[in-house]
Write a protein that holds these residues in place. Structure first.
Motif, mmCIF file in Angstrom:
data_model
loop_
_atom_site.group_PDB
_atom_site.id
_atom_site.type_symbol
_atom_site.label_atom_id
_atom_site.label_comp_id
_atom_site.label_asym_id
_atom_site.label_seq_id
_atom_site.Cartn_x
_atom_site.Cartn_y
_atom_site.Cartn_z
ATOM 1 N N UNK A 58 4.225 -6.861 5.779
ATOM 2 C CA UNK A 58 4.505 -5.794 4.830
ATOM 3 C C UNK A 58 5.529 -6.196 3.796
ATOM 4 N N UNK A 59 6.465 -7.048 4.156
ATOM 5 C CA UNK A 59 7.549 -7.398 3.249
ATOM 6 C C UNK A 59 7.318 -8.722 2.552
ATOM 7 N N UNK A 60 6.095 -9.213 2.611
ATOM 8 C CA UNK A 60 5.807 -10.447 1.893
ATOM 9 C C UNK A 60 5.612 -10.107 0.427
ATOM 10 N N UNK A 61 6.528 -10.528 -0.407
ATOM 11 C CA UNK A 61 6.483 -10.180 -1.827
ATOM 12 C C UNK A 61 5.373 -10.928 -2.536
ATOM 13 N N UNK A 118 1.005 1.722 3.981
ATOM 14 C CA UNK A 118 0.258 0.506 3.639
ATOM 15 C C UNK A 118 0.888 -0.251 2.480
ATOM 16 N N UNK A 119 1.745 0.406 1.718
ATOM 17 C CA UNK A 119 2.456 -0.264 0.633
ATOM 18 C C UNK A 119 3.794 -0.828 1.081
ATOM 19 N N UNK A 120 4.103 -0.714 2.375
ATOM 20 C CA UNK A 120 5.366 -1.229 2.892
ATOM 21 C C UNK A 120 6.556 -0.342 2.619
ATOM 22 N N UNK A 121 6.308 0.922 2.299
ATOM 23 C CA UNK A 121 7.400 1.841 1.959
ATOM 24 C C UNK A 121 7.794 2.658 3.176
ATOM 25 N N UNK A 122 9.098 2.764 3.403
ATOM 26 C CA UNK A 122 9.587 3.581 4.499
ATOM 27 C C UNK A 122 9.859 5.008 4.025
ATOM 28 N N UNK A 123 10.471 5.796 4.877
ATOM 29 C CA UNK A 123 10.679 7.214 4.548
ATOM 30 C C UNK A 123 11.559 7.380 3.316
ATOM 31 N N UNK A 124 12.594 6.564 3.203
ATOM 32 C CA UNK A 124 13.494 6.693 2.052
ATOM 33 C C UNK A 124 12.793 6.314 0.760
ATOM 34 N N UNK A 125 11.952 5.288 0.791
ATOM 35 C CA UNK A 125 11.171 4.934 -0.407
ATOM 36 C C UNK A 125 10.355 6.127 -0.901
ATOM 37 N N UNK A 126 9.653 6.765 0.045
ATOM 38 C CA UNK A 126 8.760 7.864 -0.332
ATOM 39 C C UNK A 126 9.553 9.089 -0.764
ATOM 40 N N UNK A 127 10.656 9.374 -0.072
ATOM 41 C CA UNK A 127 11.472 10.531 -0.450
ATOM 42 C C UNK A 127 12.031 10.377 -1.857
ATOM 43 N N UNK A 128 12.435 9.162 -2.226
ATOM 44 C CA UNK A 128 12.946 8.927 -3.576
ATOM 45 C C UNK A 128 11.814 9.009 -4.593
ATOM 46 N N UNK A 154 9.426 -2.975 -0.239
ATOM 47 C CA UNK A 154 8.003 -2.735 -0.014
ATOM 48 C C UNK A 154 7.197 -3.982 -0.342
ATOM 49 N N UNK A 155 5.870 -3.847 -0.417
ATOM 50 C CA UNK A 155 5.012 -4.995 -0.669
ATOM 51 C C UNK A 155 5.243 -5.620 -2.040
ATOM 52 N N UNK A 156 5.738 -4.843 -2.995
ATOM 53 C CA UNK A 156 6.023 -5.352 -4.334
ATOM 54 C C UNK A 156 7.494 -5.701 -4.511
ATOM 55 N N UNK A 157 8.203 -5.861 -3.378
ATOM 56 C CA UNK A 157 9.620 -6.249 -3.375
ATOM 57 C C UNK A 157 10.500 -5.209 -4.054
ATOM 58 N N UNK A 158 10.085 -3.962 -4.041
ATOM 59 C CA UNK A 158 10.893 -2.884 -4.615
ATOM 60 C C UNK A 158 11.907 -2.394 -3.582
#
Length: 412
Positions: A58-61, A118-128, A154-158
């Motif tokens: 998931x964290x492979x940029x 599936x985009x490698x985003x956790x709860x904080x990513x989605x909440x933001x 995430x998958x795009x190194x964000x």
């Protein structure tokens, strides 16, 4: 109303003697309680958050697409979009701001905080991304959650800071003007930066951009719109403030009752309401002129991103406050003039005249405070302060908090 809502028993069978507003509140509370019971039951049976792929994948940029044709890349993106699985209840609750559902899941399964989509985003990513501040605060205040999630990408190194620059297209936020929307984004960026590491400020995503660069790029058009909105409104407010100042200035030379031709003193000088008129008119004139200065300062500002965070918005709010005070004082001066010139000395006539004269002032103040002041947040702050003071006095303080003389005197 809140006290009545708490006191209502939703399981009452006989509601024939209950008033219709209380019936609606009882029905609403009944639905809420049974919805929470259903949520707790479903949360116990739901383990969809366990379907999380390895973080190594998931964290492979994906920084570059060298060696691939554009058609191949497009086919891969189409295949990936078709293969997407539906969101889990935890992610759906985070997207839609269902704080109670998220809280129930994390309370029953604390390990679910590591769940990613599936985009490698956790709860904080989605909440933001979906601007759900309550879910964000809940997760950040959860024990050990901030340390476990703040450095993830995430998958795009964000990073989390990169997500502030992004915004979900279907966010159902309040309709705001571009200036306040930009200010909210600036505050959110600062809020997220407080929990992130120093390295997150320098990390590059898959497009080789830092979080600040992405934020400035995504919000540049909004900054231009906010600048135009601020200038247009500042000009309109300036015209209104100048008109009020003109009226207040002219009223100083045409005092109610006129002046004595022998000495030039006002005829009604000894009346108590004349003093009210003088103070109100002077306050209206001074606040209107000060508001003009604030609005002119806004028009000549530089309109940088940092200006929208504090300075420009503070000037606008302060200028509007002064303008509202000026309008209120002008109404008070009008009411005092009306009472001074028309009062007949009869009790009921004067009472009616007072009510009619000061009614616009009361309506104006009520509508202004209702629109610009959040009484619920003030209530919450007062309640938190009371609880803090109660816990302060209830819990015994450590011995180091007391003076040395008092600590030594207590020893046997």
């Amino acid at each position: 109303m809140c006290a009545y809502y708490i006191a209502i028993d939703p399981n009452v069978d006989d509601t024939s003697r209950m008033l219709s507003p209380l019936k609606r509140m009882r029905k609403k509370k009944f639905k809420s309680e049974w919805a929470m019971k259903l949520i707790k039951l479903l949360v116990k049976e739901d383990t969809s958050w366990e379907n999380t792929e390895s973080r190594l994948t998931k964290h492979r940029a994906k920084f570059h697409q060298y060696g691939k044709s554009s058609s191949t890349t497009q086919l891969e993106e189409i295949a990936e979009s078709l293969a997407r699985l539906p969101d889990t209840p935890l992610l759906l609750a985070t997207k839609h701001g269902c704080t109670q559902v998220v809280e129930e899941i994390l309370e029953l399964y604390p390990q679910a905080i590591e769940h990613i989509d599936q985009d490698g985003r956790n709860i904080l990513h989605i909440a933001i991304l979906y601007r759900n501040h309550e879910v964000f605060d809940l997760v950040v205040n959860t024990k050990y959650a901030k340390e476990r999630l703040r450095g993830k990408i995430d998958n795009d190194a964000n990073t989390l800071l990169h997500m502030v620059g992004e915004e979900a297209p279907d966010v159902k936020a309040d309709i705001k003007d571009p200036a306040h929307a930009l200010q909210d984004n600036m505050k959110l960026f600062k809020k997220v930066a407080n929990i992130c590491t120093t390295l997150d400020n320098m990390k590059l995503n898959s497009k080789s951009k830092t979080a600040e660069q992405l934020f400035n790029e995504k919000n540049n058009q909004r900054r231009i719109e906010a600048k135009e909105w601020m200038i247009e409104n500042a000009k309109n407010y300036t015209v209104v403030a100048v008109l009020i100042a003109t009226v207040a200035f002219a009223a100083e030379y045409t005092v109610p009752g006129g002046s004595n031709p022998q000495n030039g003193q006002p005829v009604l000088k000894r009346k108590s309401l004349f003093f009210v008129f003088t103070i109100a008119d002077a306050a209206s004139l001074s606040t209107a002129l000060t508001a003009v200065i604030m609005f002119l300062n806004i028009i000549t500002s530089t309109y940088k991103f940092k200006d929208f965070e504090t300075s420009i918005m503070l000037k606008l709010n302060f200028g509007l406050f002064l303008l509202m005070v000026s309008v209120a004082m002008m109404m008070v001066a009008f009411a005092a003039t009306l009472v001074l010139t028309i009062s007949s000395g009869r009790k009921w006539t004067d009472i009616t005249l007072y009510v009619v004269s000061f009614f616009p002032v009361i309506v104006f103040l009520f509508t202004y405070f209702q629109r610009n002041i959040d009484f619920s947040s003030i209530y919450r702050k007062i309640k938190d302060m009371i609880n803090y003071m109660h816990s302060w006095f209830e819990n015994p303080k450590p011995a180091v908090w007391y003076p040395v003389s008092q600590r030594t005197s207590d020893r046997p």
